[in-house]
Design a protein around this motif. Structure first.
Motif, mmCIF file in Angstrom:
data_model
loop_
_atom_site.group_PDB
_atom_site.id
_atom_site.type_symbol
_atom_site.label_atom_id
_atom_site.label_comp_id
_atom_site.label_asym_id
_atom_site.label_seq_id
_atom_site.Cartn_x
_atom_site.Cartn_y
_atom_site.Cartn_z
ATOM 1 N N ASP A 1 0.818 -1.218 0.000
ATOM 2 C CA ASP A 1 0.000 0.000 0.000
ATOM 3 C C ASP A 1 0.852 1.269 0.000
ATOM 4 O OD1 ASP A 1 -2.110 1.721 0.124
ATOM 5 O OD2 ASP A 1 -2.628 1.321 2.207
ATOM 6 N N ILE A 2 1.951 1.255 0.753
ATOM 7 C CA ILE A 2 2.735 2.489 0.902
ATOM 8 C C ILE A 2 3.319 2.952 -0.423
ATOM 9 C CG2 ILE A 2 4.869 1.261 1.498
ATOM 10 C CD1 ILE A 2 3.610 4.701 2.770
ATOM 11 N N LEU A 3 3.645 2.020 -1.342
ATOM 12 C CA LEU A 3 4.184 2.424 -2.645
ATOM 13 C C LEU A 3 3.133 3.149 -3.482
ATOM 14 C CD1 LEU A 3 6.389 -0.634 -3.673
ATOM 15 C CD2 LEU A 3 7.130 1.590 -2.791
ATOM 16 N N GLU A 4 1.885 2.680 -3.384
ATOM 17 C CA GLU A 4 0.804 3.349 -4.124
ATOM 18 C C GLU A 4 0.588 4.757 -3.580
ATOM 19 O OE1 GLU A 4 -0.547 2.123 -6.785
ATOM 20 O OE2 GLU A 4 0.597 0.269 -6.610
ATOM 21 N N ARG A 5 0.603 4.880 -2.272
ATOM 22 C CA ARG A 5 0.404 6.198 -1.662
ATOM 23 C C ARG A 5 1.570 7.138 -1.976
ATOM 24 N NH1 ARG A 5 -2.498 5.582 4.199
ATOM 25 N NH2 ARG A 5 -3.695 3.693 3.801
ATOM 26 N N ALA A 6 2.779 6.598 -1.914
ATOM 27 C CA ALA A 6 3.955 7.420 -2.208
ATOM 28 C C ALA A 6 3.937 7.908 -3.656
ATOM 29 C CB ALA A 6 5.229 6.633 -1.929
ATOM 30 N N LEU B 1 14.630 -9.840 -6.790
ATOM 31 C CA LEU B 1 15.654 -9.227 -7.637
ATOM 32 C C LEU B 1 15.045 -8.265 -8.656
ATOM 33 C CD1 LEU B 1 18.168 -12.130 -8.375
ATOM 34 C CD2 LEU B 1 18.572 -10.066 -7.025
ATOM 35 N N ALA B 2 13.865 -8.606 -9.167
ATOM 36 C CA ALA B 2 13.194 -7.726 -10.132
ATOM 37 C C ALA B 2 12.846 -6.383 -9.483
ATOM 38 C CB ALA B 2 11.930 -8.404 -10.670
ATOM 39 N N VAL B 3 12.491 -6.446 -8.216
ATOM 40 C CA VAL B 3 12.209 -5.208 -7.486
ATOM 41 C C VAL B 3 13.506 -4.465 -7.207
ATOM 42 C CG1 VAL B 3 11.268 -4.223 -5.359
ATOM 43 C CG2 VAL B 3 10.129 -6.184 -6.443
ATOM 44 N N LEU B 4 14.513 -5.185 -6.738
ATOM 45 C CA LEU B 4 15.782 -4.580 -6.365
ATOM 46 C C LEU B 4 16.458 -3.908 -7.565
ATOM 47 C CD1 LEU B 4 17.427 -4.369 -3.748
ATOM 48 C CD2 LEU B 4 18.673 -6.414 -4.447
ATOM 49 N N ARG C 1 10.348 -4.196 -11.425
ATOM 50 C CA ARG C 1 8.977 -4.198 -10.915
ATOM 51 C C ARG C 1 8.794 -3.042 -9.946
ATOM 52 N NH1 ARG C 1 5.624 -8.940 -8.892
ATOM 53 N NH2 ARG C 1 4.153 -7.290 -9.316
ATOM 54 N N LYS C 2 7.695 -2.323 -10.082
ATOM 55 C CA LYS C 2 7.390 -1.158 -9.249
ATOM 56 C C LYS C 2 8.609 -0.224 -9.164
ATOM 57 C CE LYS C 2 3.167 -1.709 -7.539
ATOM 58 N NZ LYS C 2 2.109 -0.694 -7.564
ATOM 59 N N PRO C 3 9.092 0.242 -10.311
ATOM 60 C CA PRO C 3 10.322 1.040 -10.300
ATOM 61 C C PRO C 3 10.162 2.362 -9.540
ATOM 62 C CG PRO C 3 9.252 1.159 -12.448
ATOM 63 C CD PRO C 3 8.507 0.121 -11.666
#
Length: 761
Positions: A205-210, A239-242, A246-248
């Motif tokens: 949720d925090i990524l969407e809000r940010a 790793l895709a996130v890092l 994903r969610k860049p």
């Protein structure tokens, strides 16, 4: 392998300390100074806020960054905001902390060790939330001084609640969301979005809000926690996130491994935890082959420090502008709250009353005359009495004109004919009765009384309103004196209203006895008759049929005009009514305009004029009343409090402004400014610079327009932020000395300026 057991203590160096103790410390200290001045309520100061779901590892990240132990557990452990204000201690200075809450800031709890701080935070949390599952928007404030602490402020926020648990109020969800959103919307707050590595990134949720609060991604860092809990085969997704696939995020992600419960129980220190962290990543079968800069609290610290300092540097000029704007506003507010002098003795009170009365009458006279030169009246449109009185005059004129009979209406003329027949006396046929004219005009003028009296009442109310608002603006501190002045104005205006009504009634009575030497009456009657004849001619032509010869057409038009003439000029009641209507209309318009002008002048003289002429004399009566004088100058407690608060705010803003000005100058000097010489062609309006006094230095803050001509300083290469060090080889000793040198430059001459310019970073 777990390292040997060792209790965490104040010797555990904060990881962030190494990053902030070098050239970034002044900037972080500036942010702390602004916060220390309580300006964070009025000014968004760059800061770090840790955000994420419950049990995402927020407090562990905060602990790793600061070296301060925070309570841990599952569920809503952080149940109120915790603001940790850290200061670097001098060498040899003992570790210490002070804890308090925004609810009871006077209760300062002295803390002597890091271990004690944890229990104090838990105890304060309970006092704010009042229950085991409660939540509070009040904050815990921890001020920490330690040799190993950084100069930094870090805020720990409650975790995002998805569903209320047993014993937890449903409103907690909304309260936590509102609090988090409040910090998200603060454009200078750095968002530490904490995400457990074992959680699906799509559900965070925090990524969407940010993303909504920081669409450009300039202040959001993703922190992946709990890498040791990643399930078998889940490393590819992480790793895709890092790697920002994903969610860049523009600032990317960093993975950290904090102390586990087992390590905490074993007493692993922060330093040892960092060693274990690096051992974990370097020996991990997947992560060991990834760029090492993406792992570890140390790398997070470095990135965070650079981002925070860059944020402070970028926002320094906007923050300074906001502070200067707020400082100007509070100075204006204080000016309105200031007293005109001391009032401690009878003589001082008498003197102050005379001063206030003179000031009041000066402004009141300007309000009545419509002379708005003083700032008090210019900035308060409600005090512009004459301008507002013009609206009453215009309304009176409109109401008077609305009473006009429909003189041109055939039904009106027919009714007039009937009335004239009923009033007919010994007049010979063809003669109109003057008595009828007098009776008709008096009936019409009677309708002006109601609008006129309404205008008188409106003028009294308006004058009292302005007189009251004016004394409220001048005698701000003295409510009893304001009430006394208002009472005087009210009594004077009641008398003035009665006098004004009497004067208006006299003018109205005079208008009922028709009289004029004005040529307007004759000219208007002639115009009305001419218009009537023109309409008759047009009607005759419109009724004429087509004829082969002009003489036949002329005969038909002439016949039509003969008929009209017999009807309108013959010896009959209809013809007399037409003439009477024209005469009534002409005289009514003349009298209406005359009465409106006279009534407005009476309102001006008898209401506004009387208020000005009598108010001062009535107010001076109080000078000799010692009992009333002592009560007049008892200050309003609320206003005294407002003045004290405004004074305190002004002082804090002034200190903040000075701090920001100093760091701007220090920044230029610290990096070793370049000395730049420019030659400027002095124009008729000087060199075209906007200059500011920043720590006594003559600093360029902008460029003036030159009435269409090029700005000579811009053409010479002067830049915003340059410090003028010399003018034609003469050193600038101070701001005012520099201004004097620049003003002394003759027009059309060439001037050489030596500038100190910060080096490009």
């Amino acid at each position: 392998k777990i390292l040997p057991s060792k209790m965490a203590n104040s010797s555990d160096a904060s990881v962030l300390a190494d990053g902030v103790m070098r050239d970034v410390r002044p900037w972080l200290m500036l942010a702390e100074d602004l916060t220390e001045l309580s300006l964070d309520k009025h000014l968004s100061v760059p800061q770090i806020a840790v955000m994420g779901d419950q049990s995402s590892g927020k407090s562990s990240v905060l602990e790793a960054l600061s070296g301060v132990p925070f309570p841990r557990g599952s569920g809503l452990v952080t149940r109120c905001p915790t603001r940790l204000i850290m200061r670097k201690a001098a060498k040899g200075e003992p570790w210490r902390a002070v804890a308090s809450t925004t609810k009871n800031s006077s209760n300062q709890i002295q803390v002597k060790s890091p271990e004690e701080l944890t229990s104090v935070i838990e105890r304060l949390t309970e006092s704010l939330t009042e229950s085991e599952n409660g939540f509070s928007t009040e904050s815990i404030i921890v001020k920490l001084v330690s040799e190993t602490a950084p100069d930094l402020t870090v805020i720990d926020l409650p975790g995002i609640i998805r569903t209320a648990t047993s014993g937890q109020a449903q409103k907690s969800i909304n309260e936590v969301n509102d609090l988090i959103n409040h910090f998200l919307k603060m454009e200078r707050t750095i968002i530490l979005a904490v995400i457990p590595s074992n959680q699906d990134i799509a559900t965070v949720d925090i990524l969407e809000r940010a993303a909504l609060a920081d669409p450009n991604g300039v202040r959001t860092i993703g922190v992946l926690t709990k890498p040791d809990l990643i399930g078998p085969g889940g490393e590819d997704e992480v790793l895709a996130v890092l790697h920002n696939v994903r969610k860049p995020l523009k600032l990317g992600y960093i993975m950290v491994k904090n102390r586990s419960q087992k390590e905490l129980a074993a007493g692993i220190s922060c330093t040892e935890a960092r060693e274990l962290e690096m051992e974990f990543f370097t020996s991990h079968p997947v992560f060991k082959d990834v760029d090492s800069s993406k792992f570890g609290v140390s790398n997070l610290t470095t990135s965070l420090t650079r981002l925070l300092v860059r944020r402070i540097q970028q926002e320094l000029v906007p923050m300074k502008h906001e502070v200067e704007t707020a400082l100007q506003a509070v100075r204006i507010e204080l000016k309105g709250l200031e007293s005109y002098g001391a009032a401690n003795t009878p003589a001082e009170r008498q003197k102050l009353l005379v001063t206030l009365t003179q000031e009041y009458m000066r402004h009141l006279s300007d309000c009545v005359r419509g002379e708005y030169r003083d700032r008090l009246i210019v900035t308060n449109p409600d005090l512009r009495l004459y301008t507002r009185a013009l609206n009453i005059f215009t309304e009176l004129q409109a109401r008077i004109m609305a009473t006009a009979p429909p003189f041109k209406d055939p039904n009106f003329v027919a009714g007039l004919a009937r009335q004239m027949e009923q009033l007919r006396g010994r007049e010979l046929p063809g003669f109109m009765s003057a008595q009828s004219f007098y009776m008709f005009i008096q009936e019409y003028i009677d309708k002006w009384k109601a609008p006129a009296r309404m205008a008188v009442s409106q003028m009294r109310v308006l004058s009292l309103e302005v007189a009251t608002k004016l004394v409220e603006a001048i005698a701000v501190s003295y409510p009893v004196l304001r009430d006394a002045y208002r009472g005087v104005a009210a009594r004077l205006l009641e008398t003035a209203e009665a006098s004004c009504v009497e004067a208006v009634d006299k003018v109205l009575a005079r208008e009922k006895d028709p009289f004029t030497l004005n040529d307007f009456l004759q000219a208007h009657i002639n115009k009305l008759r001419h218009d009537r004849f023109s309409r008759a001619v047009a009607t005759s032509f419109s009724k004429t049929k087509a004829h082969e010869s002009w003489s036949a057409a002329k005969e038909e038009v002439t016949a039509g005009l003969r008929t009209w003439y017999r009807e309108s000029h013959g010896v009959n009641s209809a013809a007399n009514a037409e003439d009477m209507s024209a005469i009534l209309e002409a005289y009514w318009h003349l009298a209406a305009k005359r009465f409106t002008d006279n009534a407005c002048m009476i309102l001006d003289e008898h209401v506004m004029g009387a208020l000005v002429s009598q108010m001062q004399e009535q107010c001076y009566v109080f000078v000799h009343d010692k009992e009333k004088l002592s009560k007049f100058f008892e200050e309003d407690n609320d206003l005294v409090q407002r003045r004290n608060e405004a004074t305190n705010k002004r002082d804090r803003l002034a200190k903040a402004n000075a701090a920001m000005a100093n760091i701007q100058v220090e920044r230029q000097l610290m990096v070793g400014p370049d000395r730049v010489r420019v030659t400027i062609s002095v124009g008729q309006k000087g060199v075209g610079l906007q200059l500011a006094d920043e720590a006594g230095r003559l600093t360029v803050r902008g460029f003036r327009t030159m009435d269409g001509a090029p700005n000579p300083s811009v053409e010479a290469g002067v830049k915003t932020g340059d410090i003028i060090d010399q003018v034609n080889g003469e050193h600038v000793g101070s701001f005012h000395a520099g201004i004097a040198l620049l003003k002394g430059l003759p027009a059309d001459a060439m001037a050489t300026l030596t500038l100190l310019r910060a080096k490009e970073e």
